[in-house]
Design a protein around this motif. Structure first.
Motif, PDB file in Angstrom:
ATOM      1  N   TRP A   1      57.215 -88.783  37.689  1.00 40.63           N
ATOM      2  CA  TRP A   1      58.537 -88.786  37.047  1.00 40.63           C
ATOM      3  C   TRP A   1      58.397 -88.986  35.542  1.00 40.63           C
ATOM      4  N   ALA A   2      57.549 -89.923  35.147  1.00 35.89           N
ATOM      5  CA  ALA A   2      57.332 -90.157  33.720  1.00 35.89           C
ATOM      6  C   ALA A   2      56.751 -88.916  33.049  1.00 35.89           C
ATOM      7  N   GLY A   3      55.801 -88.256  33.724  1.00 35.42           N
ATOM      8  CA  GLY A   3      55.201 -87.053  33.163  1.00 35.42           C
ATOM      9  C   GLY A   3      56.172 -85.890  33.077  1.00 35.42           C
ATOM     10  N   GLU A   4      57.085 -85.802  34.028  1.00 31.72           N
ATOM     11  CA  GLU A   4      58.078 -84.719  34.023  1.00 31.72           C
ATOM     12  C   GLU A   4      59.059 -84.870  32.862  1.00 31.72           C
ATOM     13  N   HIS A   5      59.517 -86.092  32.628  1.00 36.17           N
ATOM     14  CA  HIS A   5      60.556 -86.316  31.621  1.00 36.17           C
ATOM     15  C   HIS A   5      59.997 -86.633  30.233  1.00 36.17           C
ATOM     16  N   PHE A   6      58.743 -87.071  30.188  1.00 37.18           N
ATOM     17  CA  PHE A   6      58.079 -87.343  28.908  1.00 37.18           C
ATOM     18  C   PHE A   6      56.705 -86.679  28.935  1.00 37.18           C
ATOM     19  N   PRO A   7      56.677 -85.359  28.952  1.00 40.42           N
ATOM     20  CA  PRO A   7      55.412 -84.630  29.116  1.00 40.42           C
ATOM     21  C   PRO A   7      54.412 -84.967  28.020  1.00 40.42           C
ATOM     22  N   GLY A   8      53.162 -85.031  28.427  1.00 39.89           N
ATOM     23  CA  GLY A   8      52.087 -85.289  27.485  1.00 39.89           C
ATOM     24  C   GLY A   8      51.765 -86.756  27.267  1.00 39.89           C
ATOM     25  N   VAL A   9      52.544 -87.669  27.846  1.00 39.85           N
ATOM     26  CA  VAL A   9      52.274 -89.098  27.684  1.00 39.85           C
ATOM     27  C   VAL A   9      51.057 -89.485  28.522  1.00 39.85           C
ATOM     28  N   ASP A  10      50.096 -90.131  27.896  1.00 38.54           N
ATOM     29  CA  ASP A  10      48.891 -90.612  28.569  1.00 38.54           C
ATOM     30  C   ASP A  10      49.164 -92.027  29.059  1.00 38.54           C
ATOM     31  N   LEU A  11      49.362 -92.195  30.364  1.00 35.36           N
ATOM     32  CA  LEU A  11      49.707 -93.501  30.917  1.00 35.36           C
ATOM     33  C   LEU A  11      48.475 -94.401  30.926  1.00 35.36           C
ATOM     34  N   THR A  12      48.515 -95.452  30.147  1.00 38.24           N
ATOM     35  CA  THR A  12      47.368 -96.333  29.979  1.00 38.24           C
ATOM     36  C   THR A  12      47.478 -97.631  30.762  1.00 38.24           C
ATOM     37  N   HIS A  13      48.687 -97.996  31.188  1.00 40.39           N
ATOM     38  CA  HIS A  13      48.888 -99.242  31.907  1.00 40.39           C
ATOM     39  C   HIS A  13      49.772 -99.007  33.133  1.00 40.39           C
ATOM     40  N   ALA A  14      49.499 -99.748  34.173  1.00 37.99           N
ATOM     41  CA  ALA A  14      50.339 -99.733  35.372  1.00 37.99           C
ATOM     42  C   ALA A  14      50.273-101.116  36.009  1.00 37.99           C
ATOM     43  N   TRP A  15      51.424-101.636  36.377  1.00 42.70           N
ATOM     44  CA  TRP A  15      51.460-102.939  37.029  1.00 42.70           C
ATOM     45  C   TRP A  15      52.695-103.002  37.912  1.00 42.70           C
ATOM     46  N   ALA A  16      52.913-104.116  38.540  1.00 44.24           N
ATOM     47  CA  ALA A  16      54.077-104.280  39.415  1.00 44.24           C
ATOM     48  C   ALA A  16      54.749-105.607  39.126  1.00 44.24           C
ATOM     49  N   THR A  17      56.032-105.661  39.411  1.00 43.25           N
ATOM     50  CA  THR A  17      56.789-106.886  39.231  1.00 43.25           C
ATOM     51  C   THR A  17      57.585-107.170  40.494  1.00 43.25           C
ATOM     52  N   GLN A  18      58.075-108.393  40.626  1.00 42.60           N
ATOM     53  CA  GLN A  18      58.792-108.767  41.839  1.00 42.60           C
ATOM     54  C   GLN A  18      60.033-109.568  41.481  1.00 42.60           C
ATOM     55  N   ASP A  19      61.130-109.276  42.163  1.00 34.91           N
ATOM     56  CA  ASP A  19      62.389-109.964  41.923  1.00 34.91           C
ATOM     57  C   ASP A  19      63.007-110.376  43.248  1.00 34.91           C
ATOM     58  N   ASN A  20      63.973-111.272  43.169  1.00 33.62           N
ATOM     59  CA  ASN A  20      64.705-111.725  44.342  1.00 33.62           C
ATOM     60  C   ASN A  20      66.189-111.442  44.157  1.00 33.62           C
ATOM     61  N   ASP A  21      66.751-110.687  45.094  1.00 34.74           N
ATOM     62  CA  ASP A  21      68.170-110.355  45.026  1.00 34.74           C
ATOM     63  C   ASP A  21      68.980-111.349  45.844  1.00 34.74           C
ATOM     64  N   PRO A  22      69.974-112.010  45.241  1.00 35.12           N
ATOM     65  CA  PRO A  22      70.843-112.907  46.014  1.00 35.12           C
ATOM     66  C   PRO A  22      71.832-112.101  46.840  1.00 35.12           C
ATOM     67  N   THR A  23      72.231-112.641  47.968  1.00 36.62           N
ATOM     68  CA  THR A  23      73.103-111.888  48.867  1.00 36.62           C
ATOM     69  C   THR A  23      74.497-111.659  48.292  1.00 36.62           C
ATOM     70  N   ASP A  24      74.912-112.470  47.295  1.00 36.74           N
ATOM     71  CA  ASP A  24      76.251-112.271  46.729  1.00 36.74           C
ATOM     72  C   ASP A  24      76.210-111.889  45.252  1.00 36.74           C
ATOM     73  N   THR A  25      75.090-111.345  44.807  1.00 37.45           N
ATOM     74  CA  THR A  25      74.948-110.789  43.450  1.00 37.45           C
ATOM     75  C   THR A  25      74.634-111.826  42.377  1.00 37.45           C
TER      76      THR A  25
END
Length: 513
Positions: free
Chosen positions: A322-346
């Motif tokens: 998706w990143a390559g499609e919308h921002f062609p030519g970008v050399d992706l140098t970093h990748a990581w993950a994050t985590q969040d907690n969704d409350p049941t009432d927002t």
């Protein structure tokens, strides 16, 4: 992933390693003990120290290296599509309090950056929630109207800086983005300068809510405190049953340098496509060829999923594509993950840990907006602990009961998914150990017993118990990040069973194989 993207770790951690802090090695008595050194914990501790309290921060890992160290670092009061829902569930006054509390958090951070002279790449940007589906434009218009009625400088627009057309967007001006770790390392220094103490690699295992409170730690030391703040992202103590009101969500991030002329000049998020978030950041100030070379760092986030489910590698591939499609030519140098907690009432849960708590407080359930939420929590909890007042304390109170009926559908859905994993994961067929290739792991059966087994790159096997030490769900292997993950409440462990992320505080037990 594509050949240009790999799980290389957080850009924020790479560019601001910070100085190590000691582990707690002796008993300690303070006014307030704060568990967790992310933005909520450090913001609370710093506010309390400035108010004259003796404070100690206890962090199981490194300062600002957990969820806050893996964020996309957008500091804004526009939280996707929250305001139209809030005015329906909490009324206009509730929506206005939410907007005010989050906006004041943004400005509070801006004031601290100026006051302390923090070099954290602070930039003002407009925030956008957009959709490309024309069928959702009415939803976006309703959100723009609700956000504006709540007091935000919000408007509906079809004009953005994105390199593709959108059907509609909510725009809120005057928001901010920054380097979260540089900001929090400076906050930590200020906390220590005002008498606060910060301890890393100090896991808290037990809480006695007597007067005073007592915390037991993995180092063997005991901390005695009048008040305790649990700011571990997902609460490590279950006595309030908050795990029934939180749903863990993991998201992936890819990043790489982008020509400054192609900067979309804003902070963007869409609920479509499994969520897509886009922003840029200053790049190369430390000699990586950035600003002088006319580059910025493109940061793309998305592909949210429940920890321990699905193919994370395929999700990284999808996000990179998706990143390559919308921002062609970008050399992706970093990748990581994050985590969040969704409350049941927002709405996040910030306040007393449970109905009977008098000196134990919690901050959790920020739903992916932990930067403004964590700063807000620091101000709210400081008011509660010092005897002050806060206009929005009732809005965020974890003991709130009036929303129970409105929470019911989300609550039941969440618990049904947990039950499905707790029972269904035990019924799945287990692959043979011999089928595991290097770098992979799986829950297998050996001599009639289930084991969580990982084969390292040299072919050696590492076996641990597959039962999460939080509440006993079976873990699953994330091959992209080489970690065991609990799909019930989001605990994560390394390949040898050590806790990487709570709510679990004890490692997976080693097993022979």
């Amino acid at each position: 992933m594509t050949e240009n993207a790999h799980v290389s770790g957080s850009y924020w951690l790479d560019t601001a390693p910070g100085e190590p802090r000691p582990a707690l090695d002796e008993d300690l008595t303070v006014d307030v003990a704060v568990i967790g050194a992310g933005i909520a914990g450090l913001s609370t501790a710093r506010e309390l120290a400035r108010a004259g309290k003796g404070v100690a921060v206890l962090e199981a890992g490194r300062v600002a290296a957990g969820v806050t160290g893996h964020t996309t670092a957008k500091l804004t009061a526009l939280h996707t599509l929250v305001y139209d829902k809030l005015r329906r569930t909490r009324g206009p006054d509730g929506a206005q309090l939410y907007a005010r509390s989050q906006s004041e958090a943004v400005e509070h951070a801006a004031a601290l950056v100026d006051e302390l002279g923090i070099d954290c790449e602070w930039e003002r940007r407009s925030a956008y929630t957009y959709v490309c589906d024309a069928g959702r434009v009415a939803e976006i218009k309703a959100e723009a109207d609700a956000a504006r009625a709540a007091g935000l400088p919000a408007s509906f627009t079809t004009d953005t800086g994105l390199p593709f057309p959108v059907a509609g967007a909510v725009r809120v001006t005057g928001q901010a983005q920054f380097h979260p770790r540089k900001y929090l390392l400076a906050l930590t220094d200020d906390l220590v300068a005002h008498g606060g103490r910060v301890y890393e690699h100090t896991t808290v295992h037990g809480l006695d809510e007597s007067k005073p409170c007592r915390l037991s730690t993995g180092t063997g030391a005991t901390v005695t405190a009048r008040d305790v703040v649990v700011a571990t992202h997902y609460p490590i103590f279950d006595r309030a049953l908050l795990f029934t009101r939180l749903s863990p969500r993991r998201e992936l991030v890819v990043a790489g340098p982008l020509d400054a002329a192609r900067d979309p000049d804003g902070m963007y998020i869409t609920p479509d496509e499994g969520t897509r978030s886009v922003r840029t950041a200053p790049y190369g100030k430390d000699g990586e060829g950035g600003e002088a070379g006319g580059q910025r760092l493109l940061i793309v986030t998305g592909e949210h999923f429940t920890p321990g489910t699905g193919d994370t590698r395929a999700r990284f591939d999808h996000l990179s594509a998706w990143a390559g499609e919308h921002f062609p030519g970008v050399d992706l140098t970093h990748a990581w993950a994050t985590q969040d907690n969704d409350p049941t009432d927002t709405v996040p849960l910030v306040g007393p840990l449970h109905a009977g708590a008098r000196h134990v407080f919690v901050a959790t359930g920020f739903g992916g907006w932990g930067l403004s939420g964590g700063i807000m929590a620091g101000r709210l909890l400081t008011a509660l602990i010092t005897g002050g007042t806060c206009a929005w304390s009732e809005l965020y109170d974890p003991r709130r009961l009036r929303t129970a009926v409105r929470e019911a559908p989300s609550f039941l859905k969440n618990q049904a998914e947990v039950a499905l994993h707790f029972v269904g994961d035990r019924l799945r067929p287990a692959p043979p150990v011999d089928a595991l290739p290097p770098g992979e792991g799986a829950v297998v059966r050996v001599d009639g017993h289930r084991l969580a087994v990982y084969r390292d790159d040299d072919g050696a096997l590492h076996a641990v118990s597959p039962r999460c030490t939080h509440l006993g769900c079976l873990v699953a292997f994330n091959s992209a990040e080489r970690a065991w993950e609990c799909p019930c409440h989001g605990s994560r462990f390394d390949t040898d069973g050590k806790v990487v992320q709570g709510p679990a505080t004890r490692p997976l037990e080693r097993r022979d194989i």
